[in-house]
Design a protein around this motif. Structure first.
Motif, mmCIF file in Angstrom:
data_model
loop_
_atom_site.group_PDB
_atom_site.id
_atom_site.type_symbol
_atom_site.label_atom_id
_atom_site.label_comp_id
_atom_site.label_asym_id
_atom_site.label_seq_id
_atom_site.Cartn_x
_atom_site.Cartn_y
_atom_site.Cartn_z
ATOM 1 N N TYR A 180 0.835 -1.206 0.000
ATOM 2 C CA TYR A 180 0.000 0.000 0.000
ATOM 3 C C TYR A 180 0.869 1.255 0.000
ATOM 4 O O TYR A 180 0.604 2.217 -0.735
ATOM 5 N N LYS A 235 3.812 1.446 -1.056
ATOM 6 C CA LYS A 235 4.769 1.346 -2.166
ATOM 7 C C LYS A 235 6.204 1.109 -1.687
ATOM 8 O O LYS A 235 7.171 1.600 -2.278
ATOM 9 N N GLU A 246 -5.534 -1.641 -1.735
ATOM 10 C CA GLU A 246 -5.896 -0.372 -1.101
ATOM 11 C C GLU A 246 -7.202 -0.488 -0.331
ATOM 12 O O GLU A 246 -7.319 0.024 0.787
ATOM 13 N N TYR A 247 -8.188 -1.168 -0.910
ATOM 14 C CA TYR A 247 -9.497 -1.289 -0.260
ATOM 15 C C TYR A 247 -9.401 -2.165 0.991
ATOM 16 O O TYR A 247 -9.962 -1.843 2.043
ATOM 17 N N TYR A 251 -6.728 -2.738 2.792
ATOM 18 C CA TYR A 251 -5.955 -2.049 3.827
ATOM 19 C C TYR A 251 -6.823 -1.003 4.526
ATOM 20 O O TYR A 251 -6.767 -0.853 5.756
ATOM 21 N N TRP A 252 -7.655 -0.304 3.761
ATOM 22 C CA TRP A 252 -8.568 0.678 4.359
ATOM 23 C C TRP A 252 -9.567 -0.007 5.297
ATOM 24 O O TRP A 252 -9.765 0.430 6.431
ATOM 25 N N ILE A 269 -6.421 5.840 7.347
ATOM 26 C CA ILE A 269 -5.134 5.310 6.909
ATOM 27 C C ILE A 269 -4.008 6.102 7.576
ATOM 28 O O ILE A 269 -4.048 7.335 7.596
#
Length: 522
Positions: A331, A333, A345-346, A348-349, A357
């Protein structure tokens, strides 16, 4: 690709902008990790709807009006006298002033708070007591024959002619599973109890009993306007309670059933499906308190709801932590995604308890290392002191709160889940009785280690420590088991322990050298 929660949310928003996502569990026994799937699936959908601009309400209906059906394993057999009594009226198994239902519910609500899942908690008993169900109960009583036909059509089983869609509570013995409705008139239901023989009447304008499950479920949909609900795969089976509920909500209440989100079971590795009554569980409380909240959420939101999960609370927890941290690095990078990673991304959110975040990637401390450090450290300050040997002061200071959670959860993991061969305690002092008689080869091996460790040229790092022990052992013809075994005996008093390089590195150079010298002087 689109994450499953967002897919569900988009389907819901095609139907309308306002939604009620409902979940429900009976607090009849210990809440286990399987129950978390119900709540966290609902929570993910709720967050996804709100993220897309929808208006959503998230509720958790606590089915505390259910009768106690059996005494769970480990509970005193004297509680058999309460079988058939609604669990909100059954005493707590620990003898406190709480009810049976609150005794089991409170720890679960505690961990939901930890996980950032904040549904509106509604106890079913309260709905009955407040009279909110009155009109619905009268409706189902008046439609008894239609309900019998619906349930017969869906299940393929013919109900008895004297069946009624209500289970009155006997005012004498307090059971609701042994009463038979004789008739009803206005708001009064007349009954006879087969357990104690009592006959009486109750008013449905307040608490008087409950509807059977297959009727009560669609009644809740009607009362709260439920538009989406996750539920176990058993309810989704052909002829199951979702099928009958869908018929009832349409034909009796003239509403549409909620959007269904069935989910698979969490199976306890080596033991099968979890069951509170059989004692085959990993409690939600123990599991959540032994893992950081982000990792717990990650475990549930990563998989599609109908994905079968074989759950291992021991090594599985450590593996899930590693996987979560990998998603975190991708996420931010810090590394490239590996094959098969999707919706990073979703996911991790959704894994963040507060939905926020972090601005910067949190410290990348492996949990396997943390569970070693908490057994070395005297307290949290000592834990941070050890970490300062590996991480910068700035990184430690930025992550103090996060590290405090890791410290607390890792200690709980060691206490609740660590196998005995993983647990250890650093010896305060070493004696000949502990390590036994060292032969000359072992003494030369230890003496050589001290000389190398004291050398200014030696880099005190986990990798260098491990390779040095290995190379010196090879030089003196010591097997891997004998060389590392004597190290563990010196520091732990047993022939095995955590990875020696990280272990000695965490103990510190001065302490390690001092202890080795003490042994050589014995």
């Amino acid at each position: 690709m689109t994450h499953w929660a967002e897919e569900v949310a988009r389907e819901l928003l095609k139907i309308g902008e306002r939604h009620v996502i409902s979940t429900g569990i009976s607090p009849s026994g210990t809440f286990h990790v399987g129950h978390l799937r119900e709540i966290l699936t609902g929570d993910a959908i709720y967050r996804a709807v709100v993220k897309l601009g929808g208006d959503a309400r998230f509720i958790f209906l606590v089915d505390d009006a259910d009768p106690l059906r059996k005494v769970p394993a480990g509970v005193d057999e004297s509680f058999k006298e309460y079988i058939g009594v609604p669990i909100w009226q059954v005493p707590s198994p620990d003898g406190s002033s709480k009810s049976w239902s609150e005794y089991h519910l409170e720890p679960f609500l505690d961990v939901l708070n930890d996980l950032g899942a904040s549904p509106e908690v509604i106890r079913t008993s309260r709905i009955y007591k407040s009279g909110e169900f009155k009109d619905i109960i009268l409706t189902v009583l008046r439609n008894r024959e239609r309900l019998m036909r619906i349930l017969g059509d869906v299940t393929g089983r013919r109900l008895p002619e004297d069946w009624y869609p209500f289970m009155p509570q006997c005012t004498s013995c307090k059971r609701i599973d042994s009463t038979r409705v004789l008739s009803f008139e206005g708001e009064y239901v007349y009954y006879k109890c087969s357990a104690c023989g009592h006959e009486g009447k109750v008013s449905v304008s307040s608490w008087a009993g409950k509807m059977p499950w297959r009727v009560e479920w669609p009644a809740k949909w009607r009362l709260f306007g439920v538009t989406c609900e996750p539920f176990g795969k058993d309810h989704a089976a052909a002829g199951g309670s979702y099928d009958s509920g869908s018929r009832i909500i349409r034909e009796i209440f003239e509403r549409e059933p909620p959007y269904p989100v069935p989910y698979e079971w969490f199976v306890l590795k080596g033991k099968g499906a979890m069951s509170s009554s059989k004692g085959v569980v990993v409690s939600a409380y123990d599991f959540v308190k032994a893992n950081i909240p982000q990792v717990v959420r990650f475990l549930y939101v990563k998989y599609l709801p109908m994905t079968h999960v074989e759950f291992d609370p021991i090594w599985g927890s450590l593996n899930v932590y590693d996987e979560y941290k990998q998603y975190e690095r991708v996420y931010f990078k810090l590394e490239e995604p590996t094959h098969g990673m999707k919706d990073v991304e979703y996911i991790y959110w959704l894994s963040q308890p507060d939905g926020e975040i972090p601005e910067r990637p949190p410290i990348q401390l492996p949990y396997r290392h943390a569970v070693v450090l908490v057994q070395i450290a005297k307290d949290f300050d000592h834990f941070l002191e050890i970490l300062r040997r590996q991480y910068s002061e700035e990184e430690i200071n930025e992550n103090v709160d996060y590290l405090r959670v890791i410290y607390q959860r890792a200690k709980s993991w060691v206490e609740k889940f660590a196998p005995e061969n993983v647990k250890f305690k650093v010896l305060e002092r070493v004696t000949r009785d502990v390590i036994g008689e060292l032969d000359e080869t072992q003494r030369q091996f230890l003496k050589s280690l001290v000389e190398i460790f004291e050398s200014e040229e030696f880099t005190w790092s986990p990798q260098e420590i491990h390779s040095t022990i290995h190379n010196v052992a090879k030089k003196f013809g010591l097997s891997h088991r004998r060389a590392f075994g004597v190290i563990y005996m010196i520091f732990l008093g047993k022939p095995e322990g955590p990875r020696a390089g990280y272990f000695l590195y965490s103990l510190g150079r001065d302490f390690t050298i001092k202890r080795l010298k003490e042994v050589l002087e014995l």
